[in-house]
Design an enzyme around this catalytic site. Structure first.
Site, short mmCIF file in Angstrom:
data_model
loop_
_atom_site.label_atom_id
_atom_site.label_comp_id
_atom_site.label_asym_id
_atom_site.label_seq_id
_atom_site.Cartn_x
_atom_site.Cartn_y
_atom_site.Cartn_z
N ASP A 1 1.08 -1.32 0.38
CA ASP A 1 -0.30 0.08 0.28
C ASP A 1 0.77 1.24 0.25
OD1 ASP A 1 -2.49 1.32 0.10
OD2 ASP A 1 -2.04 1.52 2.09
N HIS B 1 -7.18 -6.54 -0.17
CA HIS B 1 -5.84 -6.09 0.09
C HIS B 1 -4.86 -5.91 0.85
CE1 HIS B 1 -4.54 -1.75 -0.36
NE2 HIS B 1 -4.45 -1.78 1.02
#
Length: 301
Positions: free
Chosen positions: A117, A283
Site C-alpha cells: 500500500d 487488499h
C-alpha cells in the site's frame, strides 16, 4: 549524518523475537523493529496500519533474513511533521530517504525491500532514487500512483473514495475524521479485508491507538495530499526511468487493484524485470493470506 539509536519497548506478544528502537537520523525519528540474521530485508507498511501489519510473516522471515520493520514518518510511533510547503515533508521522496538512512544507520548499505500500500509507493520511489541500495523489490497490491490517477474513472473513485477525500485542503478531512476516528479506521480496514477473521484484535487496537493521535491523522492526510501533487511531479519527471532490479508485484485477487488494472502490465511500463500474480484475498495479503504471501516472497527473495 547525525544518528542516534535508542532501545524502546515494543509488542513482543505480537512480534516475538523482535527488538525495538527509535532510529533518529538528521532529526527524523523512525520507530524500528529488528530480528533475525542474514541478508537485510526492509518491510514497509501501508495506511492505516503500522509495522505490526507484518506480524504473521515477519517472525518467519527472520529465520533467514535480518528483518527491519519500520513505521513510516507520520504513522505509528514515528515522528509526526507538518506537511510543509507543497506537502514536501510527505513526498514519497522524503519518506524513502528516511528508510535509506535508517538502513545505513543499522549497517545495511544494500537490502531487499517489500512494501504494501503506501509503503509500496515509498518503495517505488526509493528504488528510483536509490537504485544502488536495493537488490530486489516486492510491491503488494498497488499499481503506480501516476497510472491510477491518470486512469481514474467512476468505479475507481467509488472504491477508493479516500484518495479524493483525504487530499481535500486542511482541515476538512482532519476535522471530519476527528468526529469518530475509530469508525473511520475500522470501516476502512473492514471494507478492504475479504477474508473474514484476518484481523488480530491486538493489532487493531494498536492501529486505533495510533489513529487516535490528531498528529497522525494530519500526517496521513498530508501523505495523500503529497501523492496527488508533488509525488505526481516527481513521477512525471521520471517517466523515462526504468527500475532495473527484479520486481515482484502481488495483489489481492478479490480486491480493487486486481479488478481494475492489469497489474503486471502497469509495472512493466515502469520496470525491466517484472513478475507476479494475484493472491486469493483482499487488499492485505500479509494479514489475509500469510501462507501464500510467504511462499511467493521466499521464492522471490
Amino acid at each position: 549524518m547525525v544518528t542516534k539509536v535508542e532501545a524502546v519497548e515494543g509488542r513482543e506478544d505480537i512480534l516475538p523475537g523482535f527488538r525495538w528502537h527509535d532510529v533518529t537520523v538528521d532529526g527524523i525519528r523512525i520507530r524500528t523493529a529488528i530480528a533475525g540474521e542474514g541478508r537485510p530485508l526492509l518491510m514497509l507498511h501501508g495506511h492505516p496500519q503500522t509495522h505490526l501489519t507484518w506480524h504473521k510473516v515477519a517472525p518467519r522471515l527472520a529465520q533467514g533474513f535480518s528483518v527491519v520493520l519500520t513505521d513510516l514518518r507520520g504513522y505509528g510511533d514515528s515522528v509526526k511533521l507538518q506537511g510543509g510547503p507543497g506537502h514536501l515533508n510527505y513526498s514519497k521522496r522524503a519518506m524513502a530517504e528516511d528508510q535509506v538512512k535508517v538502513m545505513k544507520a543499522l549497517g545495511h548499505e544494500r537490502f531487499r525491500l517489500v512494501g504494501h500500500d503506501r509503503g509500496a509507493r515509498v518503495a517505488h520511489r526509493l528504488v528510483l532514487d536509490h537504485p544502488d541500495a536495493v537488490e530486489k523489490v516486492a510491491l503488494l497490491d498497488i499499481a503506480p500512483t501516476l497510472t491510477m490517477y491518470e486512469r481514474t474513472d467512476m468505479e475507481f473513485a467509488r472504491r477508493y473514495f479516500w484518495w479524493f477525500f483525504l487530499i481535500q485542503p486542511f482541515p476538512l478531512p482532519e476535522r471530519l475524521i476527528a468526529a469518530d476516528p475509530d469508525y473511520f479506521l475500522d470501516r476502512h480496514i473492514t471494507g478492504q479485508i475479504k477474508v473474514p477473521g484476518s484481523s488480530d484484535p491486538r493489532v487493531m487496537d494498536e492501529y486505533r491507538r495510533c489513529y487516535a493521535d490528531p498528529a497522525t491523522r494530519h500526517a496521513i492526510c498530508e501523505d495523500y495530499r503529497a501523492a496527488a501533487t508533488i509525488d505526481l511531479e516527481h513521477d512525471r519527471a521520471d517517466l523515462e526511468k526504468r527500475i532495473d532490479v527484479p520486481l515482484l508485484a502481488l495483489w489481492g485477487g478479490r480486491g480493487t487493484v486486481g479488478a481494475l488494472y492489469d497489474v503486471l502490465e502497469t509495472w512493466r511500463e515502469k520496470a525491466l524485470d517484472v513478475r507476479g500474480h494475484g493472491i486469493d484475498c483482499g487488499h492485505s495479503p500479509q494479514e489475509e493470506a500469510p501462507e501464500d504471501l510467504m511462499k511467493a516472497l521466499l521464492q522471490f527473495l
